[in-house]
Write a protein that holds these residues in place. Structure first.
Motif, mmCIF file in Angstrom:
data_model
loop_
_atom_site.group_PDB
_atom_site.id
_atom_site.type_symbol
_atom_site.label_atom_id
_atom_site.label_comp_id
_atom_site.label_asym_id
_atom_site.label_seq_id
_atom_site.Cartn_x
_atom_site.Cartn_y
_atom_site.Cartn_z
ATOM 1 N N VAL A 32 34.202 37.523 45.583
ATOM 2 C CA VAL A 32 35.752 36.995 45.317
ATOM 3 C C VAL A 32 36.772 36.772 46.107
ATOM 4 O O VAL A 32 36.479 36.673 47.063
ATOM 5 C CB VAL A 32 36.515 38.423 45.358
ATOM 6 C CG1 VAL A 32 37.317 38.741 44.284
ATOM 7 C CG2 VAL A 32 35.328 39.352 44.562
ATOM 8 N N PRO A 33 37.839 35.716 45.736
ATOM 9 C CA PRO A 33 38.009 35.011 45.890
ATOM 10 C C PRO A 33 39.485 36.213 47.379
ATOM 11 O O PRO A 33 40.390 36.698 47.111
ATOM 12 C CB PRO A 33 39.589 33.827 45.176
ATOM 13 C CG PRO A 33 39.028 33.610 44.407
ATOM 14 C CD PRO A 33 37.598 35.339 44.042
ATOM 15 N N GLN A 34 39.148 35.451 48.631
ATOM 16 C CA GLN A 34 40.320 36.503 49.542
ATOM 17 C C GLN A 34 41.573 36.130 49.237
ATOM 18 O O GLN A 34 42.145 37.035 48.953
ATOM 19 C CB GLN A 34 40.206 36.202 50.786
ATOM 20 C CG GLN A 34 38.499 35.761 51.601
ATOM 21 C CD GLN A 34 39.046 35.000 53.308
ATOM 22 O OE1 GLN A 34 39.405 34.796 53.228
ATOM 23 N NE2 GLN A 34 37.587 35.921 53.677
ATOM 24 N N HIS A 35 41.869 34.989 48.452
ATOM 25 C CA HIS A 35 43.394 35.090 48.385
ATOM 26 C C HIS A 35 43.937 35.924 46.938
ATOM 27 O O HIS A 35 44.970 35.841 46.571
ATOM 28 C CB HIS A 35 44.262 33.907 48.100
ATOM 29 C CG HIS A 35 43.871 32.646 46.465
ATOM 30 N ND1 HIS A 35 42.087 32.361 46.402
ATOM 31 C CD2 HIS A 35 44.129 32.623 45.070
ATOM 32 C CE1 HIS A 35 42.154 32.452 45.141
ATOM 33 N NE2 HIS A 35 42.611 32.723 44.579
ATOM 34 N N PHE B 107 46.835 42.836 39.636
ATOM 35 C CA PHE B 107 47.817 43.024 38.617
ATOM 36 C C PHE B 107 46.505 43.986 37.950
ATOM 37 O O PHE B 107 47.083 44.391 36.462
ATOM 38 C CB PHE B 107 48.591 42.012 37.317
ATOM 39 C CG PHE B 107 49.202 40.992 38.211
ATOM 40 C CD1 PHE B 107 50.274 41.730 38.594
ATOM 41 C CD2 PHE B 107 48.789 39.802 38.588
ATOM 42 C CE1 PHE B 107 51.067 40.156 39.472
ATOM 43 C CE2 PHE B 107 49.126 39.189 38.951
ATOM 44 C CZ PHE B 107 50.604 39.531 39.407
ATOM 45 N N GLY B 108 46.204 45.347 38.070
ATOM 46 C CA GLY B 108 45.464 46.068 37.170
ATOM 47 C C GLY B 108 44.607 46.080 36.595
ATOM 48 O O GLY B 108 43.269 46.731 36.244
ATOM 49 N N ALA B 109 44.133 44.123 37.120
ATOM 50 C CA ALA B 109 42.833 44.336 36.734
ATOM 51 C C ALA B 109 41.444 44.976 37.910
ATOM 52 O O ALA B 109 41.155 44.294 39.386
ATOM 53 C CB ALA B 109 42.536 42.283 36.664
ATOM 54 N N ALA B 110 40.037 45.001 36.926
ATOM 55 C CA ALA B 110 39.019 45.515 38.251
ATOM 56 C C ALA B 110 38.994 44.299 39.031
ATOM 57 O O ALA B 110 38.965 42.816 38.695
ATOM 58 C CB ALA B 110 38.278 45.830 37.181
ATOM 59 N N VAL B 111 38.080 44.163 40.226
ATOM 60 C CA VAL B 111 37.394 43.743 41.208
ATOM 61 C C VAL B 111 36.549 42.655 40.935
ATOM 62 O O VAL B 111 36.487 41.430 40.648
ATOM 63 C CB VAL B 111 36.605 44.199 42.197
ATOM 64 C CG1 VAL B 111 36.245 43.299 43.582
ATOM 65 C CG2 VAL B 111 38.260 44.971 43.233
ATOM 66 N N GLU B 112 35.652 43.300 39.662
ATOM 67 C CA GLU B 112 34.568 42.523 38.652
ATOM 68 C C GLU B 112 34.937 41.099 38.597
ATOM 69 O O GLU B 112 34.553 40.201 38.356
ATOM 70 C CB GLU B 112 34.088 43.557 37.894
ATOM 71 C CG GLU B 112 32.998 44.347 38.636
ATOM 72 C CD GLU B 112 33.908 45.548 39.531
ATOM 73 O OE1 GLU B 112 32.891 46.588 39.735
ATOM 74 O OE2 GLU B 112 34.869 46.162 39.097
ATOM 75 N N ASP B 113 37.006 41.642 37.495
ATOM 76 C CA ASP B 113 37.498 40.548 36.848
ATOM 77 C C ASP B 113 37.424 39.809 37.775
ATOM 78 O O ASP B 113 38.123 38.315 37.214
ATOM 79 C CB ASP B 113 38.141 40.658 35.663
ATOM 80 C CG ASP B 113 37.978 42.284 34.964
ATOM 81 O OD1 ASP B 113 37.150 42.625 34.572
ATOM 82 O OD2 ASP B 113 39.579 43.047 34.525
ATOM 83 N N SER B 114 38.117 39.727 39.118
ATOM 84 C CA SER B 114 38.162 38.289 40.091
ATOM 85 C C SER B 114 37.291 37.972 40.663
ATOM 86 O O SER B 114 37.110 36.828 40.892
ATOM 87 C CB SER B 114 39.265 38.912 40.987
ATOM 88 O OG SER B 114 40.354 39.576 41.052
ATOM 89 N N ALA B 115 35.930 38.550 40.326
ATOM 90 C CA ALA B 115 34.848 37.117 40.979
ATOM 91 C C ALA B 115 34.979 36.296 40.693
ATOM 92 O O ALA B 115 34.716 35.929 39.445
ATOM 93 C CB ALA B 115 33.452 38.282 41.037
#
Length: 89
Positions: A13-16, A21-29
């Motif tokens: 996952v990007p540190q920045h 906005f309510g999204a799961a961590v999986e969505d940011s990976a």
């Protein structure tokens, strides 16, 4: 002796990413991988997991990634390795 989990899902996952906005961590990976226990201890002293180009030493109690190689290299700056809440059976 405590049982070591057979597999984990590792997320890069990007540190920045501060507010999803309510999204799961999986969505940011930017990458994810199911890693399987190899039966070995890593150099960090924690169980070693391997899969899909990722080699990770994971503390099974805290679910912290203690050491990591991605495609044979250290993790790029700006990325964090997390263990997903989802653990496949």
């Amino acid at each position: 002796m405590r049982t070591v989990p057979r597999r984990f899902v590792i997320l890069l996952v990007p540190q920045h990413v501060v507010d999803r906005f309510g999204a799961a961590v999986e969505d940011s990976a930017v990458r994810s991988a199911v890693v399987e226990y190899t039966g070995e201890q890593g150099a960090s002293g924690y169980p070693r997991y391997l899969g899909h180009g990722i080699v990770a030493d994971v503390d099974p109690v805290t679910r912290t990634v203690e050491a990591l190689l991605v495609d044979g290299s250290e993790l790029d700056y700006g990325l964090t390795a997390l263990v997903s809440d989802y653990v496949p059976s």
